[in-house]
Design a protein around this motif. Structure first.
Motif, PDB file in Angstrom:
ATOM      1  N   TYR A  29       0.823  -1.167  -0.029  1.00  0.00           N
ATOM      2  CA  TYR A  29       0.089   0.024   0.024  1.00  0.00           C
ATOM      3  C   TYR A  29       0.826   1.307  -0.052  1.00  0.00           C
ATOM      4  CZ  TYR A  29      -3.078   3.828   1.158  1.00  0.00           C
ATOM      5  OH  TYR A  29      -3.796   4.802   1.518  1.00  0.00           O
TER       6      TYR A  29
ATOM      7  N   LEU B 135       2.194   1.864  -3.823  1.00  0.00           N
ATOM      8  CA  LEU B 135       0.876   1.991  -4.357  1.00  0.00           C
ATOM      9  C   LEU B 135       0.590   3.507  -4.110  1.00  0.00           C
ATOM     10  CD1 LEU B 135      -0.972  -1.139  -4.781  1.00  0.00           C
ATOM     11  CD2 LEU B 135       0.352  -0.170  -6.496  1.00  0.00           C
TER      12      LEU B 135
ATOM     13  N   LEU C  22       0.357   6.266  -6.919  1.00  0.00           N
ATOM     14  CA  LEU C  22      -0.919   6.676  -7.609  1.00  0.00           C
ATOM     15  C   LEU C  22      -1.404   8.049  -6.878  1.00  0.00           C
ATOM     16  CD1 LEU C  22      -2.745   3.549  -7.368  1.00  0.00           C
ATOM     17  CD2 LEU C  22      -1.774   4.350  -9.270  1.00  0.00           C
TER      18      LEU C  22
END
Length: 147
Positions: A107, A110, A114
């Motif tokens: 996480y 990412l 992102l």
């Protein structure tokens, strides 16, 4: 040098939360780092617990295998099965905690990739932007092109 989402993601790949701190989200970065450290420590403790339970099972299994009396083996069987189940449960607990730590780490990478704060990209006079949007059920990536 300009900060980029790739640099943030690479930092988070090395240490969870480092990428978030790199792009200025210090609280989120600290929480991810602390979560990974606490989870990693817990995973280490759970691994030691599993090792102990497994060793207990193997030690008792040797005694069970060495026993020649059928009535004695029958009396030992419930304890053998209980120790085997304890070792299995400890292994499952260790694996779950390890998966949680891996999830925090993934996480972090990412999130750095992102949700990097610089979403605008200028391409030959056009302004492209991508922004995450949460509607309560799912995260969506919304893209816009302005000329």
């Amino acid at each position: 040098k300009p900060k980029t989402r790739v640099k943030a993601a690479l930092r988070s790949l090395i240490i969870p939360g480092w990428g978030q701190r790199y792009y200025g989200s210090k609280t989120k970065g600290t929480l991810m780092f602390v979560g990974a450290v606490v989870g990693g420590t817990t995973a280490g403790i759970m691994h030691l617990r599993f090792d102990n339970k497994r060793d207990d099972y193997y030690d008792f299994r040797e005694k069970f295998d060495a026993e020649r009396s059928v009535p004695a083996k029958e009396a030992m069987l419930p304890e053998l099965l209980e120790r085997q189940q304890d070792a299995y449960d400890a292994e499952q607990d260790r694996n779950i905690v390890g998966a949680v730590v891996a999830g925090i780490w993934a996480y972090s990478v990412l999130d750095a990739m992102l949700f990097f704060p610089d979403f605008g990209i200028s391409v030959s006079g056009a302004n492209l932007s991508v922004a995450p949007e949460y509607d309560g059920n799912a995260v969506k990536l919304m893209g816009r092109v302005k000329f």
